[in-house]
Design a protein around this motif. Structure first.
Motif, PDB file in Angstrom:
ATOM      1  N   ALA A   1      -1.206 111.209  53.259  1.00 44.19           N
ATOM      2  CA  ALA A   1      -2.657 110.997  53.312  1.00 44.19           C
ATOM      3  C   ALA A   1      -3.079 110.504  54.694  1.00 44.19           C
ATOM      4  O   ALA A   1      -4.104 110.945  55.233  1.00 44.19           O
ATOM      5  CB  ALA A   1      -3.073 109.999  52.232  1.00 44.19           C
ATOM      6  N   ILE A   2      -2.302 109.601  55.284  1.00 42.30           N
ATOM      7  CA  ILE A   2      -2.611 109.116  56.633  1.00 42.30           C
ATOM      8  C   ILE A   2      -2.482 110.250  57.638  1.00 42.30           C
ATOM      9  O   ILE A   2      -3.316 110.400  58.541  1.00 42.30           O
ATOM     10  CB  ILE A   2      -1.676 107.947  57.009  1.00 42.30           C
ATOM     11  CG1 ILE A   2      -1.901 106.760  56.078  1.00 42.30           C
ATOM     12  CG2 ILE A   2      -1.897 107.528  58.466  1.00 42.30           C
ATOM     13  CD1 ILE A   2      -0.925 105.617  56.289  1.00 42.30           C
ATOM     14  N   ARG A   3      -1.427 111.074  57.493  1.00 45.63           N
ATOM     15  CA  ARG A   3      -1.240 112.215  58.391  1.00 45.63           C
ATOM     16  C   ARG A   3      -2.430 113.172  58.314  1.00 45.63           C
ATOM     17  O   ARG A   3      -2.945 113.634  59.343  1.00 45.63           O
ATOM     18  CB  ARG A   3       0.044 112.950  58.034  1.00 45.63           C
ATOM     19  CG  ARG A   3       0.343 114.145  58.940  1.00 45.63           C
ATOM     20  CD  ARG A   3       1.516 114.966  58.425  1.00 45.63           C
ATOM     21  NE  ARG A   3       2.690 114.144  58.231  1.00 45.63           N
ATOM     22  CZ  ARG A   3       3.272 113.899  57.048  1.00 45.63           C
ATOM     23  NH1 ARG A   3       2.741 114.429  55.944  1.00 45.63           N
ATOM     24  NH2 ARG A   3       4.339 113.154  56.962  1.00 45.63           N
TER      25      ARG A   3
ATOM     26  N   LEU B   1      -5.002 114.262  61.393  1.00 45.43           N
ATOM     27  CA  LEU B   1      -5.228 115.654  61.783  1.00 45.43           C
ATOM     28  C   LEU B   1      -6.700 116.035  61.643  1.00 45.43           C
ATOM     29  O   LEU B   1      -7.254 116.737  62.504  1.00 45.43           O
ATOM     30  CB  LEU B   1      -4.354 116.574  60.931  1.00 45.43           C
ATOM     31  CG  LEU B   1      -2.843 116.465  61.155  1.00 45.43           C
ATOM     32  CD1 LEU B   1      -2.091 117.342  60.167  1.00 45.43           C
ATOM     33  CD2 LEU B   1      -2.485 116.861  62.578  1.00 45.43           C
ATOM     34  N   ARG B   2      -7.330 115.567  60.578  1.00 45.33           N
ATOM     35  CA  ARG B   2      -8.762 115.846  60.401  1.00 45.33           C
ATOM     36  C   ARG B   2      -9.579 115.191  61.504  1.00 45.33           C
ATOM     37  O   ARG B   2     -10.511 115.790  62.063  1.00 45.33           O
ATOM     38  CB  ARG B   2      -9.213 115.331  59.030  1.00 45.33           C
ATOM     39  CG  ARG B   2     -10.706 115.468  58.784  1.00 45.33           C
ATOM     40  CD  ARG B   2     -11.125 114.842  57.466  1.00 45.33           C
ATOM     41  NE  ARG B   2     -10.605 113.491  57.328  1.00 45.33           N
ATOM     42  CZ  ARG B   2     -11.118 112.431  57.955  1.00 45.33           C
ATOM     43  NH1 ARG B   2     -12.143 112.571  58.780  1.00 45.33           N
ATOM     44  NH2 ARG B   2     -10.604 111.238  57.767  1.00 45.33           N
ATOM     45  N   ALA B   3      -9.223 113.944  61.840  1.00 45.14           N
ATOM     46  CA  ALA B   3      -9.962 113.228  62.884  1.00 45.14           C
ATOM     47  C   ALA B   3      -9.787 113.884  64.247  1.00 45.14           C
ATOM     48  O   ALA B   3     -10.723 113.911  65.056  1.00 45.14           O
ATOM     49  CB  ALA B   3      -9.506 111.771  62.927  1.00 45.14           C
TER      50      ALA B   3
ATOM     51  N   LEU C   1     -12.992 115.036  66.461  1.00 41.72           N
ATOM     52  CA  LEU C   1     -13.252 114.139  67.589  1.00 41.72           C
ATOM     53  C   LEU C   1     -14.265 114.718  68.573  1.00 41.72           C
ATOM     54  O   LEU C   1     -15.156 114.014  69.057  1.00 41.72           O
ATOM     55  CB  LEU C   1     -11.931 113.831  68.308  1.00 41.72           C
ATOM     56  CG  LEU C   1     -11.967 112.744  69.371  1.00 41.72           C
ATOM     57  CD1 LEU C   1     -12.371 111.409  68.767  1.00 41.72           C
ATOM     58  CD2 LEU C   1     -10.582 112.614  70.036  1.00 41.72           C
ATOM     59  N   GLY C   2     -14.152 116.004  68.868  1.00 45.50           N
ATOM     60  CA  GLY C   2     -15.045 116.615  69.846  1.00 45.50           C
ATOM     61  C   GLY C   2     -16.486 116.715  69.384  1.00 45.50           C
ATOM     62  O   GLY C   2     -17.392 116.907  70.203  1.00 45.50           O
ATOM     63  N   ASP C   3     -16.722 116.575  68.081  1.00 46.35           N
ATOM     64  CA  ASP C   3     -18.079 116.693  67.536  1.00 46.35           C
ATOM     65  C   ASP C   3     -18.764 115.348  67.350  1.00 46.35           C
ATOM     66  O   ASP C   3     -19.929 115.301  66.948  1.00 46.35           O
ATOM     67  CB  ASP C   3     -18.041 117.434  66.187  1.00 46.35           C
ATOM     68  CG  ASP C   3     -17.549 118.861  66.334  1.00 46.35           C
ATOM     69  OD1 ASP C   3     -17.846 119.480  67.374  1.00 46.35           O
ATOM     70  OD2 ASP C   3     -16.849 119.351  65.421  1.00 46.35           O
ATOM     71  N   VAL C   4     -18.054 114.252  67.604  1.00 37.44           N
ATOM     72  CA  VAL C   4     -18.658 112.920  67.440  1.00 37.44           C
ATOM     73  C   VAL C   4     -19.646 112.679  68.574  1.00 37.44           C
ATOM     74  O   VAL C   4     -19.296 112.801  69.748  1.00 37.44           O
ATOM     75  CB  VAL C   4     -17.582 111.809  67.432  1.00 37.44           C
ATOM     76  CG1 VAL C   4     -18.236 110.433  67.389  1.00 37.44           C
ATOM     77  CG2 VAL C   4     -16.650 111.987  66.237  1.00 37.44           C
TER      78      VAL C   4
ATOM     79  N   ALA D   1     -12.886 107.621  68.331  1.00 30.54           N
ATOM     80  CA  ALA D   1     -11.740 107.945  67.481  1.00 30.54           C
ATOM     81  C   ALA D   1     -11.907 107.343  66.089  1.00 30.54           C
ATOM     82  O   ALA D   1     -11.582 107.980  65.081  1.00 30.54           O
ATOM     83  CB  ALA D   1     -10.450 107.440  68.127  1.00 30.54           C
ATOM     84  N   LEU D   2     -12.417 106.110  66.019  1.00 29.38           N
ATOM     85  CA  LEU D   2     -12.640 105.479  64.720  1.00 29.38           C
ATOM     86  C   LEU D   2     -13.721 106.208  63.939  1.00 29.38           C
ATOM     87  O   LEU D   2     -13.594 106.416  62.724  1.00 29.38           O
ATOM     88  CB  LEU D   2     -13.023 104.010  64.915  1.00 29.38           C
ATOM     89  CG  LEU D   2     -13.286 103.225  63.626  1.00 29.38           C
ATOM     90  CD1 LEU D   2     -12.037 103.183  62.751  1.00 29.38           C
ATOM     91  CD2 LEU D   2     -13.760 101.815  63.939  1.00 29.38           C
ATOM     92  N   ALA D   3     -14.790 106.619  64.625  1.00 31.44           N
ATOM     93  CA  ALA D   3     -15.852 107.372  63.949  1.00 31.44           C
ATOM     94  C   ALA D   3     -15.310 108.680  63.372  1.00 31.44           C
ATOM     95  O   ALA D   3     -15.621 109.056  62.226  1.00 31.44           O
ATOM     96  CB  ALA D   3     -16.997 107.652  64.929  1.00 31.44           C
ATOM     97  N   ALA D   4     -14.482 109.368  64.150  1.00 39.14           N
ATOM     98  CA  ALA D   4     -13.885 110.612  63.657  1.00 39.14           C
ATOM     99  C   ALA D   4     -12.974 110.335  62.460  1.00 39.14           C
ATOM    100  O   ALA D   4     -12.955 111.102  61.490  1.00 39.14           O
ATOM    101  CB  ALA D   4     -13.094 111.285  64.775  1.00 39.14           C
ATOM    102  N   LEU D   5     -12.227 109.239  62.520  1.00 45.68           N
ATOM    103  CA  LEU D   5     -11.314 108.888  61.430  1.00 45.68           C
ATOM    104  C   LEU D   5     -12.079 108.567  60.154  1.00 45.68           C
ATOM    105  O   LEU D   5     -11.619 108.872  59.047  1.00 45.68           O
ATOM    106  CB  LEU D   5     -10.452 107.700  61.854  1.00 45.68           C
ATOM    107  CG  LEU D   5      -9.200 107.388  61.036  1.00 45.68           C
ATOM    108  CD1 LEU D   5      -8.200 108.530  61.118  1.00 45.68           C
ATOM    109  CD2 LEU D   5      -8.561 106.099  61.527  1.00 45.68           C
ATOM    110  N   GLU D   6     -13.251 107.945  60.312  1.00 47.23           N
ATOM    111  CA  GLU D   6     -14.060 107.571  59.154  1.00 47.23           C
ATOM    112  C   GLU D   6     -15.068 108.646  58.776  1.00 47.23           C
ATOM    113  O   GLU D   6     -15.950 108.410  57.943  1.00 47.23           O
ATOM    114  CB  GLU D   6     -14.777 106.248  59.444  1.00 47.23           C
ATOM    115  CG  GLU D   6     -13.805 105.076  59.614  1.00 47.23           C
ATOM    116  CD  GLU D   6     -14.501 103.754  59.855  1.00 47.23           C
ATOM    117  OE1 GLU D   6     -15.735 103.766  60.128  1.00 47.23           O
ATOM    118  OE2 GLU D   6     -13.838 102.709  59.760  1.00 47.23           O
TER     119      GLU D   6
END
Length: 334
Positions: free
Chosen positions: A235-237, A241-243, A247-250, A284-289
């Motif tokens: 799930a973390i992986r 990968l999704r983030a 990332l480029g769209d944040v 990076a955090l925004a993409a992760l969330e």
């Protein structure tokens, strides 16, 4: 077969794990410095994260994990032409390592007698596209620190001896750990780490019991323990990968840029690396969330790890650097 302790099974240490995940989402953040007590899972977390990440695509036999046959250097004679999956490399840099072992060694005699470049790659070549881990980084010899600073700045390792020159890519995520009681880190190297976190031994009795229980279970039957936590690691992986893709769209609006600048000015951090790292980590955090824009929430969450090691010392303020950042966060980003 050797098993790495599952990343998701590490008890507590939220800040350390979050920092490492964020550098996996965006390696350009610049690595992680982990300072704190011995036996708090610093090296375990590095190896666990690397084992969790998906393999990299690299040229078969390449000493530098080349991304394509066109990137293979002329001296890399063991490299083939096929692309293969390789585990994300994690290379340890021991304190007593010589310069040749770190950067690589040129065979001058062979070059003179046979007219060909003979190069023995070092640790930096093996760490390319992976992680370079330095335990007790504050005890590293000064000349090795200078070498690492040059490579970290350029992303390229250059070796020059007797008129011969060899260069190769050396892009890696720096992870350093140490105990502040054993010596301070040189300011030049300290500034090269994107994020810094402090770890402490757990003070809660139940948490300590859980650490012991999980470690004993892992040592008793590593295969079963890894299998038990495989779903959580997966799930973390998937989140990483999704983030990476998102990332480029944040988006980063002017208010977020202003908040970064005002916060760093209030803290008195030197240069602009603080703002740039803070913003990059928040993205990076925004993409992760799964958020499409950087907000104050993201900035508040990552500011202590992005800025605490960049503060000027204040002899009149006995609070730790993290506490000073959190106090100013309340004032500036109220």
């Amino acid at each position: 077969m050797r098993y790495a302790f599952p990343f998701s099974a590490i008890v507590g240490q939220h800040r350390m794990k979050q920092a490492m995940i964020l550098t996996a989402v965006d390696p350009g953040i610049g690595g992680v410095l982990v300072f704190g007590d011995r036996g708090t899972g610093k090296s375990t977390a590095v190896r666990a994260l690397a084992a969790l990440l998906p393999p990299i695509q690299a040229v078969e036999g390449s000493a530098t994990n080349a991304e394509s046959p066109e990137d293979v250097a002329e001296w890399d004679r063991m490299a083939g032409t096929e692309m293969v999956d390789k585990p994300t490399p994690v290379i340890d840099l021991p304190l007593g390592a010589t310069e040749d072992r770190v950067v690589g060694a040129l065979d001058i005699e062979r070059a003179i007698t046979h007219g060909e470049k003979a190069f023995e790659p070092g640790l930096l070549a093996r760490a390319n596209r992976g992680y370079l881990y330095i335990d007790e980084v504050n005890l590293l010899e000064d000349h090795i620190v200078d070498l690492l600073l040059d490579v970290a700045q350029s992303g390229e390792n250059v070796i020059e001896r007797e008129g011969l020159s060899v260069r190769h890519d050396a892009r890696f995520v720096f992870v350093g750990s140490g105990n502040p009681e054993e010596g301070e880190l040189r300011p030049q190297l300290l500034d090269r780490f994107g994020l810094s976190v402090e770890v402490r031994s757990p003070s809660d009795i139940e948490e300590r019991i859980e650490v012991i229980r999980r470690r004993a279970a892992f040592e008793s039957n590593p295969e079963a323990f890894v299998s038990k936590w495989a779903g959580d690691d997966a799930a973390i992986r998937d989140d990483i990968l999704r983030a990476r893709k998102a990332l480029g769209d944040v988006e980063t609006g002017t208010p977020a840029l202003r908040d970064c600048a005002e916060l760093c000015l209030a803290l008195g951090s030197d240069g602009l690396r603080g703002e740039l790292t803070l913003l990059r980590t928040a993205r990076a955090l925004a993409a992760l969330e799964d958020d499409g824009e950087v907000t104050r929430k993201h900035l508040r969450d990552v500011a202590p790890m992005a800025l605490s090691h960049r503060l000027r010392r204040d002899p009149l303020d006995e609070a730790g650097s993290t506490a000073r950042v959190e106090r100013l966060l309340h004032d500036v980003l109220a």
